[in-house]
Every structure is written in C-alpha cells, then in structure tokens.
Write a protein that holds these residues in place. Structure first.
Motif, PDB file in Angstrom:
ATOM      1  N   UNK A 305       0.836  -1.209   0.000  1.00  0.00           N
ATOM      2  CA  UNK A 305       0.000   0.000   0.000  1.00  0.00           C
ATOM      3  C   UNK A 305       0.867   1.254   0.000  1.00  0.00           C
ATOM      4  N   UNK A 306       1.931   1.237   0.819  1.00  0.00           N
ATOM      5  CA  UNK A 306       2.840   2.383   0.858  1.00  0.00           C
ATOM      6  C   UNK A 306       3.493   2.612  -0.503  1.00  0.00           C
ATOM      7  N   UNK A 307       3.862   1.508  -1.145  1.00  0.00           N
ATOM      8  CA  UNK A 307       4.489   1.627  -2.467  1.00  0.00           C
ATOM      9  C   UNK A 307       3.530   2.271  -3.454  1.00  0.00           C
ATOM     10  N   UNK A 308       2.258   1.859  -3.436  1.00  0.00           N
ATOM     11  CA  UNK A 308       1.266   2.422  -4.354  1.00  0.00           C
ATOM     12  C   UNK A 308       1.035   3.910  -4.064  1.00  0.00           C
ATOM     13  N   UNK A 309       0.981   4.230  -2.754  1.00  0.00           N
ATOM     14  CA  UNK A 309       0.794   5.638  -2.385  1.00  0.00           C
ATOM     15  C   UNK A 309       1.965   6.473  -2.876  1.00  0.00           C
ATOM     16  N   UNK A 310       3.172   5.947  -2.709  1.00  0.00           N
ATOM     17  CA  UNK A 310       4.360   6.657  -3.172  1.00  0.00           C
ATOM     18  C   UNK A 310       4.327   6.849  -4.683  1.00  0.00           C
ATOM     19  N   UNK A 311       3.930   5.786  -5.409  1.00  0.00           N
ATOM     20  CA  UNK A 311       3.848   5.888  -6.867  1.00  0.00           C
ATOM     21  C   UNK A 311       2.825   6.944  -7.288  1.00  0.00           C
ATOM     22  N   UNK A 312       1.664   6.939  -6.617  1.00  0.00           N
ATOM     23  CA  UNK A 312       0.629   7.922  -6.939  1.00  0.00           C
ATOM     24  C   UNK A 312       1.122   9.334  -6.641  1.00  0.00           C
ATOM     25  N   UNK A 313       1.815   9.501  -5.490  1.00  0.00           N
ATOM     26  CA  UNK A 313       2.345  10.817  -5.136  1.00  0.00           C
ATOM     27  C   UNK A 313       3.357  11.290  -6.172  1.00  0.00           C
ATOM     28  N   UNK A 314       4.251  10.414  -6.588  1.00  0.00           N
ATOM     29  CA  UNK A 314       5.252  10.782  -7.580  1.00  0.00           C
ATOM     30  C   UNK A 314       4.606  11.123  -8.915  1.00  0.00           C
TER      31      UNK A 314
END
Length: 331
Positions: A305-314
């Motif tokens: 989930x953190x990885x997806x959030x980071x990808x979305x933020x980037x």
C-alpha cells in the motif's frame, strides 16, 4: 510467472510474500515440465524469504521425489509436519514417500539409520542385548523410540538410535535395489493419464529390444505402466502394501507411519493420553507460526500500500511539474 517475478511489484524489497508465492508457482510449472532441479532452486529462494511457508515445503517434497531423492522428500515432509500437522494430504504423502524410499533401499528411520541397516549395539541393555550384538533396522518406531530393530535372537525391540552404530563401513545393508515406477517412466508424482500414456509410449519405443534397447529395461517399463495405470494397483504400490512382512502380525507401513508421526490418533489410553502435553505444545507452536505468518503477510500488504501511495504521489508531482512548465512556457 517469470514475467511477474521480473516486475518491480514482485521484488523482494517491495512485496516478499508475493515474490514467494510466484516462486513456488514457477517451481510447480518447472516440476511438471520435468525439471525438478530447477523447481528446487525456485523453492529454495521462496523458503529463504519465508522458511515456514507451507506450500513451499510441500512443493519441495514433491520436487525431491520427482528428482529420485525420496529419503530427502521424507525429511521435507517431516519439516512440514512440524509446521502444520493437519496439512491436507500430509499423512498420505508421508506414507508414499516412505514407500518410495524403501523401494530404492534408502528408507529413512531416524537420525543416521535407515530401514535395512545392519547395526551393532554400543551399550549394554540387561535382558535385551550385550555390547556388540548385531541387529537389523526393520521398521519405524514411535516419537520416543524411533526405530525397531531385530536382534540375532529374532527378538524385535523398539528403541533409541544412539544405542547403535553401523556394522559395516558403508553403513547400509547390501540389498537388491528395486527401481521406483515413477522414476522409471520419469513421471511426476501427480501425473495425469495422458502423461502416463505419452511417457510409456516414448520410453518403450526408445528401449524396445528390436531397436537395440535393453530387455530388462523394457520389462521394467511394462511393469511400471501396468501398476501406475491401474488405480487399485497404484494405491497398493503407493501405500507399500506389497512389501513382504517380517512376520504375519507385523505392522503395515501405514501403521508404522501413523504410530511414528500421529501418535495422538492411536486410540484410548487407560491413564490418559501420554502425548497430551506434546500435542498441546505443537498446537501452541502452530498457532504462533500462523500468527507470525499473518503478521508478515499484513506487513507485506502494508508495504505494498505504501508503495502504491508513493507511486501515486510521484505521478501527481510529475503532472504538477509538467503543468507548471507548460504555464511558464506560455508566459
């Protein structure tokens, strides 16, 4: 599976649980394609991530059996037994693995001893044996006394491994080795009827005496096909029911396996179950292992989930920077 493993989402750092699942899936494909060695490499990688991953432990036993290493398959199943005693199909898998190991003269008993080993006693047991007495390991024992030996007097004794040492330099009794039907036809343990037909047709053509093949090998192929193509004969073969018995009342292989690995299921005791404490201890260990596995899975999901959030933020930041650059160009 290979493409999925190569993706960033399945990297060991991003989501180790997903990677372990994909590795075992790839291993199963390799094993069914006739590459148990390649399968074992993938399974080892999965177990390096999660040493108590039950599906990987079971897959390891299957790959070892297909690689003509049945004694090691027994050890792998014993590891799975320590993780989950109620794993589906485990009892039958243990029986079949022991049967296949004994057919090639390598049936494990306990520690350094295997079924058929000639041994000598290294201790004195009054009323049972003198030091240096010769015996043969003939069967599995119980958890507390893991081997059954037959002394020269003909008496059978249920005992500990450390009372004995190998009687010959090689450590095993010389016996006629029977080839395993599965390995003769190079079939996986869970082959389909179509795979059996193809394997027999291909190998019988290859080893036909009229084409320069071995008559003995051709006969072995025919015997293997006859047994494995008949459900009842295969059941008898897998359970070791065709093994000659030491005596008419000797326990069957199935009974040996049940007493060795599942003593808690062996009926009623007048003074209570002597394995009650051990059973509770194993249940506690199993519950702890399941909690740890769930924790690791939750952690892996959290990391995902953190990885997806980071990808979305980037991605949002990239879009904002792109819009900002466009406005600056317009100005």
């Amino acid at each position: 599976f290979e493409e999925a493993l190569a993706s960033p989402a399945a990297s060991g750092y991003g989501n180790p649980w997903r990677r372990a699942v994909l590795l075992v899936g790839l291993a199963e494909c390799l094993r069914r394609r006739g590459d148990p060695t390649g399968a074992l490499e993938q399974i080892s990688a999965a177990l390096a991530l999660f040493p108590r991953y039950k599906r990987a432990l079971r897959a390891r036993a299957s790959a070892l059996a297909d690689a003509a290493r049945p004694a090691e398959a027994v050890r792998a199943l014993e590891t799975l037994l320590a993780v989950d005693r109620r794993y589906e199909g485990l009892r039958q898998a243990l029986i079949t693995a022991h049967a296949r190991a004994r057919r090639v003269g390598k049936g494990p008993a306990s520690g350094h001893l295997t079924i058929g080993d000639r041994v000598k006693t290294v201790s004195h047991a009054p009323g049972f044996w003198e030091p240096g007495a010769e015996a043969v390991v003939v069967a599995l024992g119980t958890p507390d006394a893991p081997v059954v030996v037959r002394l020269q007097t003909g008496r059978k004794v249920l005992t500990q491994v450390d009372h004995f040492a190998h009687a010959n330099p090689e450590g095993v009794v010389e016996a006629e080795v029977q080839l395993d039907h599965y390995n003769v036809l190079k079939l996986p343990e869970d082959f389909s009827p179509e795979e059996l037909k193809r394997a027999y047709k291909s190998m019988s053509r290859q080893h036909h005496p009229d084409k320069g093949g071995s008559t003995e090998m051709f006969q072995r192929l025919a015997a293997a096909q006859e047994v494995l193509s008949d459900p009842e004969k295969r059941r008898i073969y897998d359970n070791g029911e065709d093994f000659p018995k030491e005596e008419h009342d000797s326990p069957s292989l199935t009974e040996e396996v049940d007493k060795r690995y599942f003593p808690e299921e062996q009926g009623w005791w007048a003074f209570g179950n002597p394995f009650e404490q051990k059973t509770r201890h194993l249940e506690r260990k199993k519950a702890e292992a399941e909690r740890e596995e769930r924790r690791l899975q939750r952690e892996a999901e959290h990391q995902e989930r953190l990885r997806k959030i980071q990808e979305e933020h980037e991605q949002r930041m990239a879009e904002m920077n792109q819009r900002r650059a466009q406005k600056e160009e317009e100005l």
